[in-house]
Every structure is written in structure tokens, then in C-alpha cells.
Scaffold this motif. Structure first.
Motif, PDB file in Angstrom:
ATOM      1  N   LEU A 135      -1.149  -9.196  -7.552  1.00 22.22           N
ATOM      2  CA  LEU A 135      -0.587  -9.124  -6.300  1.00 22.22           C
ATOM      3  C   LEU A 135      -1.797  -7.728  -5.608  1.00 22.22           C
ATOM      4  N   ALA A 136      -1.950  -7.056  -6.383  1.00 17.32           N
ATOM      5  CA  ALA A 136      -2.891  -5.772  -5.896  1.00 17.32           C
ATOM      6  C   ALA A 136      -4.191  -6.445  -5.476  1.00 17.32           C
ATOM      7  N   ARG A 137      -4.855  -7.407  -5.938  1.00 19.30           N
ATOM      8  CA  ARG A 137      -6.140  -8.183  -5.634  1.00 19.30           C
ATOM      9  C   ARG A 137      -5.815  -8.966  -4.295  1.00 19.30           C
ATOM     10  N   GLN A 138      -4.714  -9.462  -3.998  1.00 18.51           N
ATOM     11  CA  GLN A 138      -4.237 -10.166  -2.960  1.00 18.51           C
ATOM     12  C   GLN A 138      -4.012  -9.445  -1.642  1.00 18.51           C
ATOM     13  N   ILE A 139      -3.293  -8.432  -1.687  1.00 16.00           N
ATOM     14  CA  ILE A 139      -2.800  -7.801  -0.434  1.00 16.00           C
ATOM     15  C   ILE A 139      -3.842  -7.161   0.559  1.00 16.00           C
ATOM     16  N   PRO A 140      -5.075  -6.550   0.105  1.00 14.60           N
ATOM     17  CA  PRO A 140      -6.257  -6.245   1.053  1.00 14.60           C
ATOM     18  C   PRO A 140      -6.460  -7.334   2.136  1.00 14.60           C
ATOM     19  N   ASP A 141      -6.370  -8.686   1.526  1.00 13.59           N
ATOM     20  CA  ASP A 141      -6.957  -9.802   2.369  1.00 13.59           C
ATOM     21  C   ASP A 141      -5.767 -10.379   3.398  1.00 13.59           C
ATOM     22  N   ILE A 142      -4.796  -9.669   3.271  1.00 14.47           N
ATOM     23  CA  ILE A 142      -3.464 -10.370   3.709  1.00 14.47           C
ATOM     24  C   ILE A 142      -2.884  -9.426   5.087  1.00 14.47           C
ATOM     25  N   LEU A 143      -2.693  -8.152   4.933  1.00 11.56           N
ATOM     26  CA  LEU A 143      -1.789  -7.432   5.841  1.00 11.56           C
ATOM     27  C   LEU A 143      -3.223  -6.558   6.627  1.00 11.56           C
ATOM     28  N   PRO A 144      -2.485  -6.462   7.912  1.00 12.19           N
ATOM     29  CA  PRO A 144      -3.017  -5.438   8.811  1.00 12.19           C
ATOM     30  C   PRO A 144      -3.565  -4.060   8.350  1.00 12.19           C
ATOM     31  N   PRO A 145      -4.347  -3.429   8.753  1.00  9.33           N
ATOM     32  CA  PRO A 145      -4.639  -2.118   8.011  1.00  9.33           C
ATOM     33  C   PRO A 145      -3.389  -1.034   8.331  1.00  9.33           C
ATOM     34  N   ASP A 146      -2.742  -1.238   9.538  1.00  9.94           N
ATOM     35  CA  ASP A 146      -1.640  -0.469   9.803  1.00  9.94           C
ATOM     36  C   ASP A 146      -0.350  -0.660   9.400  1.00  9.94           C
ATOM     37  N   VAL A 147      -0.399  -1.544   8.284  1.00  7.14           N
ATOM     38  CA  VAL A 147       0.906  -1.850   7.538  1.00  7.14           C
ATOM     39  C   VAL A 147       0.501  -1.545   6.083  1.00  7.14           C
ATOM     40  N   ASP A 148       1.238  -0.603   5.379  1.00  2.00           N
ATOM     41  CA  ASP A 148       0.964  -0.159   4.054  1.00  2.00           C
ATOM     42  C   ASP A 148       2.005  -0.914   3.127  1.00  2.00           C
ATOM     43  N   PHE A 149       1.444  -1.573   2.207  1.00  3.20           N
ATOM     44  CA  PHE A 149       2.089  -2.224   0.944  1.00  3.20           C
ATOM     45  C   PHE A 149       2.057  -1.354  -0.178  1.00  3.20           C
ATOM     46  N   VAL A 150       3.362  -0.657  -0.482  1.00  2.00           N
ATOM     47  CA  VAL A 150       3.383   0.547  -1.656  1.00  2.00           C
ATOM     48  C   VAL A 150       4.052  -0.458  -2.849  1.00  2.00           C
ATOM     49  N   MET A 151       3.207  -0.987  -3.846  1.00  2.00           N
ATOM     50  CA  MET A 151       4.073  -1.515  -4.994  1.00  2.00           C
ATOM     51  C   MET A 151       4.910  -0.798  -5.987  1.00  2.00           C
ATOM     52  N   GLY A 152       6.196  -1.293  -6.001  1.00  2.00           N
ATOM     53  CA  GLY A 152       6.921  -0.562  -6.724  1.00  2.00           C
ATOM     54  C   GLY A 152       7.705  -1.746  -7.744  1.00  2.00           C
ATOM     55  N   HIS A 153       8.489  -0.707  -8.702  1.00  2.00           N
ATOM     56  CA  HIS A 153       9.060  -1.780  -9.708  1.00  2.00           C
ATOM     57  C   HIS A 153      10.360  -1.066 -10.140  1.00  2.00           C
ATOM     58  N   PRO A 154      11.581  -1.345  -9.761  1.00  2.00           N
ATOM     59  CA  PRO A 154      12.657  -0.729 -10.331  1.00  2.00           C
ATOM     60  C   PRO A 154      12.969  -1.349 -11.771  1.00  2.00           C
ATOM     61  N   MET A 155      13.051  -0.466 -12.495  1.00  2.00           N
ATOM     62  CA  MET A 155      13.141  -0.932 -14.215  1.00  2.00           C
ATOM     63  C   MET A 155      14.763  -0.927 -14.338  1.00  2.00           C
ATOM     64  N   ALA A 156      15.408  -1.857 -13.694  1.00  2.00           N
ATOM     65  CA  ALA A 156      16.853  -2.017 -13.642  1.00  2.00           C
ATOM     66  C   ALA A 156      17.067  -3.707 -13.391  1.00  2.00           C
ATOM     67  N   GLY A 157      18.190  -4.272 -13.742  1.00  2.00           N
ATOM     68  CA  GLY A 157      18.611  -5.462 -13.249  1.00  2.00           C
ATOM     69  C   GLY A 157      19.803  -5.998 -14.185  1.00  2.00           C
ATOM     70  N   TYR A 213      11.572   4.281 -12.327  1.00  2.00           N
ATOM     71  CA  TYR A 213      10.976   3.555 -11.272  1.00  2.00           C
ATOM     72  C   TYR A 213       9.410   3.695 -11.111  1.00  2.00           C
ATOM     73  N   ILE A 214       8.755   2.428 -11.002  1.00  2.00           N
ATOM     74  CA  ILE A 214       7.413   2.569 -11.424  1.00  2.00           C
ATOM     75  C   ILE A 214       6.679   2.446  -9.854  1.00  2.00           C
ATOM     76  N   LEU A 215       5.858   3.365  -9.376  1.00  2.00           N
ATOM     77  CA  LEU A 215       4.819   3.129  -8.215  1.00  2.00           C
ATOM     78  C   LEU A 215       3.617   2.710  -9.076  1.00  2.00           C
ATOM     79  N   THR A 216       2.844   1.519  -8.361  1.00  2.00           N
ATOM     80  CA  THR A 216       1.512   1.499  -8.756  1.00  2.00           C
ATOM     81  C   THR A 216       0.533   1.428  -7.502  1.00  2.00           C
ATOM     82  N   PRO A 217       0.114   2.681  -7.115  1.00  2.00           N
ATOM     83  CA  PRO A 217      -0.570   2.941  -6.099  1.00  2.00           C
ATOM     84  C   PRO A 217      -1.964   2.023  -6.106  1.00  2.00           C
ATOM     85  N   THR A 218      -2.559   1.720  -4.871  1.00  2.00           N
ATOM     86  CA  THR A 218      -4.035   1.338  -4.731  1.00  2.00           C
ATOM     87  C   THR A 218      -4.560   2.352  -3.689  1.00  2.00           C
ATOM     88  N   ALA A 219      -5.893   2.172  -3.660  1.00  2.00           N
ATOM     89  CA  ALA A 219      -6.729   2.637  -2.702  1.00  2.00           C
ATOM     90  C   ALA A 219      -6.110   2.543  -1.213  1.00  2.00           C
TER      91      ALA A 219
END
Length: 277
Positions: A98-120, A139-145
Motif C-alpha cells: 500500500l505504501a508503494r501505491q499511495i503516491p501515484d493515487i492521491l492528490p498532494p493535498d490529501v494525506d493518507f496516514v496508514m494505521g493498524h488497530p491491533m484489535a478485532g 495501535y500502529i502508525l506506519t508513516p511515509t515521507a
């Protein structure tokens, strides 16, 4: 406004937890009209839609609670619908691709912050959602540049408001490597344990807490977890091989009647488990 995409067990739990935390402007997008009607009747959301373009244009934060393979497609379909300056986050259990795909999809003014709630939950669907499922969880955040610090902090703050005990930041690759061990491997072990039982034996009459605890997650969402396993197969195979090496030590100790090795392995496992908090 906060928009939740996918009102299954995790999306529904988000809606419940957000309501409990005092958020009253929560809407949802789901393909199932009955699920949306149920969520409206339960007062979990203020609006619902099966397509969602109008809701996305109003949402300051969008939470994607859909299967991993659907995330990129949803982002592509709605890339122009997200509110400028808004934040998107997710709840998926694999991140590197997903981290490899995001830069080619969203406009620069929309920020995708990847998160993972360790619960279910092992069950799926809104009926099995709970506003307590996040309490005390990690909860895990996986920031990108690409991420802006203020948006990372926004998602982190929300996680803590919903009851998560702590938030960790790691890279997408570190996430997938550690999750292969802490989440996917236990599911693989539970499935293998249940499926290794002898056919026709009424095992349920003879089990105790240890078997119940070990096999609880074997009642599994097959579609979701097969997807997670395959998307993270390299790291998961590595974790399985590490486990097999430890199991082989026990197996050889049994064959050789090597009590000393068994005691050493048991003491080591007790030490490691006691060190966990």
C-alpha cells in the motif's frame, strides 16, 4: 465530519467508539443498505451512503475499514472526491504494498496516514462490533515521507481518545515483518492446531483453558486472512520457519528423552513471557 468506509466488525467498532468518545458527526459508506439502515437505527452514524461521494467531500477524516485488496481501488475511484486538506487512514493488516501505491493515487493535498488497530473479532459484520474492542489495545502508525506531522499527530490523538493504550510508529516494512510474527503466525498456529485434530474424536469434551485460548482465533474470517497471508507471505514464511526451528528442538528433545533441553526451553519461554508488559 468523520467518514467510515466499511461498516463491518472493525468499521462498526470505530463508529461505536467514536460515538462513545463524543463524536456526533460520523457518517458511513457501505455497499449494504441494510447495514447502513441498522447503523442509523442504532444512532451510530448521522448519515449513510452506498456510493459516498458527497460524504467524502465533507469529511475531514476518512477511515477505511475494508479488505486490503480493495483499498487502492477505492482510492483510485474516489481520488477526486476527498475533501482538500483532509486525512485518510486505514485499518488494514499489511502496509508495504500500500505504501508503494499511495503516491501515484492521491492528490498532494490529501494525506493518507496508514494505521493498524491491533484489535478485532473472529466474527465479521456490524452485529459483532463493540465499542470496547479498542480498550487497552495497541495501535500502529506506519508513516511515509509523504505524511505531514500534524496529520500523524491527529490520527495518534484519535487512537488514544478511542481507548488504545499506546501508539507506536514504525516503517511499513517493519510493520509487516513484526505483524507476521505477532498476528499472522498465531493465526496460522491456531488453524494448524485445530485442523491437526483426529477426525471423529469428540475433542470438545476434554479441552481446558489452554486449548480454548490457543484456538480462539481459529474461528477465522477465511476470505480476509487468506488475503493477509498471501500479501505478507515472505515475512510470514520467515516467521513460520523460525517457529518450526523451535518446535524441532522440542521434538528432538522428546526423541532423545532430553529433559535438560526441555527444562531450558520452558524456563526461557517463561522468562520471555514474564518480560512482556
Amino acid at each position: 465530519m468523520i467518514a467510515i468506509v466499511g461498516l463491518g466488525v472493525i468499521g462498526g467498532s470505530y463508529a461505536m467508539a467514536l460515538r462513545r468518545a463524543g463524536y456526533d458527526q460520523v457518517c458511513a459508506i457501505d455497499q449494504d443498505e441494510q447495514t447502513l439502515e441498522k447503523a442509523l437505527a442504532m444512532d451510530l452514524i448521522c448519515a449513510g451512503s452506498t456510493h459516498g461521494r458527497q460524504l467524502l467531500r465533507q469529511a475531514d477524516l476518512t477511515i477505511l475499514s475494508i479488505y486490503p485488496h480493495s483499498v487502492a481501488g477505492f482510492l483510485r475511484e474516489h481520488a477526486s472526491d476527498f475533501k482538500p486538506g483532509s486525512v485518510i487512514t486505514d485499518a488494514t493488516g499489511v502496509k508495504s504494498e500500500l505504501a508503494r501505491q499511495i503516491p501515484d493515487i492521491l492528490p498532494p493535498d490529501v494525506d493518507f496516514v496508514m494505521g493498524h488497530p491491533m484489535a478485532g473479532r473472529e466474527k465479521k459484520g456490524l452485529d459483532f462490533a463493540s465499542d470496547r474492542v479498542f480498550q487497552g489495545a495497541n495501535y500502529i502508525l506506519t508513516p511515509t515521507a509523504r505524511n505531514r506531522e500534524e496529520n500523524l499527530k491527529k490520527v495518534e490523538k484519535l487512537a488514544l481518545e478511542l481507548g488504545f493504550r499506546r501508539v507506536e510508529r514504525i516503517t511499513p516494512e517493519q510493520h509487516d515483518e513484526i505483524i507476521a510474527f505477532t498476528s499472522q503466525l498465531p493465526h496460522a498456529l491456531a488453524v494448524a492446531l485445530i485442523n491437526s485434530d483426529k477426525e471423529g474424536r469428540d475433542t470438545s469434551r476434554f479441552i481446558g483453558d489452554s486449548y480454548r485460548d490457543l484456538t480462539r482465533i481459529a474461528n477465522i474470517n477465511a476470505e480476509l486472512w487468506s488475503e493477509l497471508f498471501l500479501q505478507n507471505r515472505a515475512y510470514l514464511l520467515e516467521a513460520i520457519e523460525g517457529f518450526e526451528a523451535q518446535l524441532d528442538i522440542l521434538k528432538e528433545a522428546l526423541r532423545g528423552q532430553d529433559r535438560e533441553t526441555l527444562v531450558e526451553r520452558f524456563e526461557e519461554s517463561s522468562r520471555r513471557r514474564s518480560a512482556m508488559n
